[in-house]
Write an enzyme that holds these catalytic residues in place. Structure first.
Site, PDB file in Angstrom:
ATOM      1  N   GLN A 151      -1.706  -6.354   2.874  1.00 39.59           N
ATOM      2  CA  GLN A 151      -2.467  -5.714   3.944  1.00 39.59           C
ATOM      3  C   GLN A 151      -2.267  -6.381   5.290  1.00 39.59           C
ATOM      4  O   GLN A 151      -1.777  -7.517   5.386  1.00 39.59           O
ATOM      5  CB  GLN A 151      -3.951  -5.698   3.593  1.00 39.59           C
ATOM      6  N   HIS A 186      -4.291  -6.312   9.437  1.00 44.11           N
ATOM      7  CA  HIS A 186      -5.441  -5.872  10.221  1.00 44.11           C
ATOM      8  C   HIS A 186      -5.006  -5.550  11.649  1.00 44.11           C
ATOM      9  O   HIS A 186      -4.134  -6.219  12.201  1.00 44.11           O
ATOM     10  CB  HIS A 186      -6.525  -6.949  10.240  1.00 44.11           C
ATOM     11  N   GLU A 210      -9.366 -13.407  10.632  1.00 41.58           N
ATOM     12  CA  GLU A 210     -10.163 -13.984   9.553  1.00 41.58           C
ATOM     13  C   GLU A 210      -9.681 -15.387   9.190  1.00 41.58           C
ATOM     14  O   GLU A 210      -8.493 -15.697   9.251  1.00 41.58           O
ATOM     15  CB  GLU A 210     -10.156 -13.079   8.321  1.00 41.58           C
ATOM     16  N   HIS A 255      -0.530 -10.093   4.604  1.00 40.25           N
ATOM     17  CA  HIS A 255      -1.039 -11.098   3.685  1.00 40.25           C
ATOM     18  C   HIS A 255      -1.619 -10.423   2.450  1.00 40.25           C
ATOM     19  O   HIS A 255      -1.863  -9.213   2.438  1.00 40.25           O
ATOM     20  CB  HIS A 255      -2.099 -11.974   4.357  1.00 40.25           C
ATOM     21  N   ARG A 272      -2.972  -0.957   4.285  1.00 43.41           N
ATOM     22  CA  ARG A 272      -2.381  -1.494   3.061  1.00 43.41           C
ATOM     23  C   ARG A 272      -0.887  -1.179   2.948  1.00 43.41           C
ATOM     24  O   ARG A 272      -0.428  -0.143   3.396  1.00 43.41           O
ATOM     25  CB  ARG A 272      -3.130  -0.951   1.842  1.00 43.41           C
TER      26      ARG A 272
END
Length: 409
Positions: free
Chosen positions: A103, A105, A140, A268, A287
């Site tokens: 995936q 972001h 994140e 990642h 994804r």
């Protein structure tokens, strides 16, 4: 229902029962039973619209998202309320039993644009083919709570070139990579017909699956995870193209207490282990394989950083004798661990709203107006501009989630 703006609130998070979750770690953390062996993948602490935590007081509950909206400046602090208009971070505990999807972001700008576009198109927020759940980016940080394995960013060019030339089935891809680089290599495998994916990967998998089943690979080898993925995600004889990414991306082994930061655009996937994770308050995921969920290759390709990544493992920095900070530079969040022996104390000053989660032991949080005792798995929401005394009533290991100081707003 009226909740006064007190310094400390008991907080109740939200459990997420995704298929890839483990059965014991999170229930044990929360002192809950799981007799039906349901997968318990994540525990959310935050105010995201899809799964807001709840404040508990005098037998009543209120959604944290709703409560903050009633008095944002008072709870978040003036600067944070002005800059973010919401609690800017989301704290999670993850138990990864089976591999998560490959995936990426989106950036803040792309998230706002994509969210607005799908709203305009009338796509339900719960639709399985929806790409954007909100208008926020999702940088994140994760810190391992056990041995942890993950994929993170494209291998450096020399390492990837060597791998592509060594694996017989990938030699045609080596020519593409040598001539055109990361973007065309990834575009090739993500856009090739499924039949071509099957033809390319089938001989490789036939070779490695039997070796995997005989225990001939270690977790430090891509073949281990490729074989495991093939056994988990092959449907109707269609091989999951995410297996290519297992070879293209850095395979990382984190020890307990080590962390890693993943910004927008970095491909990642989490493979195995338990961690605590903090991110901007978002649920946007695009994804690229190892999943039965929606994959939008065209949208995915817009956001991937096609460049080599040399992983930077984050080791906590002692900012006091009792607090270990994991620096990232992200404006949305700050994460540290508070480690206290029984009978020890520390004082913290909240510049914005904070969340405390007790991983081990017991602690008491107190101010002039309030006091709250937390056992293992317990959590608290702290309002801005408070001085809080934390006392360990038993040896305590705690997570402190907060917002970096913003002085320019």
């Amino acid at each position: 229902m009226k909740f006064p703006a007190q310094p400390i609130y008991k907080l109740k998070g939200v459990i997420r029962n995704y298929d890839w979750g483990g059965y014991e770690f999170i229930p044990q953390l929360l002192s809950q039973n799981n007799p039906e062996k349901k997968p318990v993948a994540e525990y959310w602490l935050g105010a995201h619209a899809s799964a807001s935590s709840r404040l508990l007081m005098d037998g009543d509950e209120i959604l944290l998202e709703k409560f903050i909206a009633l008095q944002p400046e008072l709870l978040l602090g003036k600067n944070t309320a002005k800059k973010f208009h919401r609690l800017p971070f989301l704290l999670k505990v993850l138990d990864v039993r089976d591999m998560l999807s490959i995936q990426v972001h989106p950036s803040k700008y792309e998230a706002e644009k994509g969210f607005a576009r799908e709203n305009k198109e009338g796509i339900s927020i719960d639709a399985p083919h929806r790409n954007y759940k909100d208008d926020n980016h999702k940088p994140e940080l994760m810190v391992a709570l056990s041995e942890f394995w993950l994929l993170h960013g494209f291998k450096p060019a020399d390492e990837l070139s060597e791998l592509l030339s060594t694996v017989a089935e990938f030699r045609s891809l080596h020519e593409i990579f040598s001539a055109t680089g990361y973007d065309q290599l990834y575009k090739t495998v993500m856009e090739m017909p499924q039949q071509s994916v099957n033809e390319l990967l089938k001989p490789l998998l036939e070779r490695i699956i039997s070796q995997y089943q005989q225990g001939q690979f270690s977790k430090s080898q891509p073949d281990y995870w490729a074989a495991k993925a093939a056994l988990s995600f092959t449907l109707a004889n269609n091989i999951d193209r995410g297996i290519f990414s297992i070879y293209f991306l850095n395979l990382i082994h984190l020890k307990k207490g080590e962390g890693i930061f993943q910004d927008a655009g970095v491909l990642h996937a989490y493979l195995e282990g338990q961690n605590v994770e903090i991110m901007a308050s978002s649920d946007n995921v695009l994804r690229g394989g190892l999943t039965t969920k929606h994959i939008d290759v065209k949208e995915l390709m817009k956001h991937v950083k096609f460049e080599e990544t040399r992983p930077a493992i984050i080791h906590g920095q002692n900012i006091s004798s009792k607090e270990i900070h994991y620096p990232t530079g992200a404006p949305d969040f700050k994460l540290s661990r508070l480690v206290l022996n029984r009978g020890e104390e520390c004082r913290i000053q909240t510049n914005s709203a904070e969340i405390i989660l007790v991983l081990q032991g017991e602690a008491k949080l107190s101010s002039k107006q309030a006091e709250l005792k937390l056992a293992k798995g317990g959590s608290a929401f702290l309002k801005a501009d408070e001085e809080i005394l934390i006392s360990a009533t038993a040896e305590a290991d705690m997570i402190r989630a907060s917002v970096p100081v913003h002085t320019s707003e």
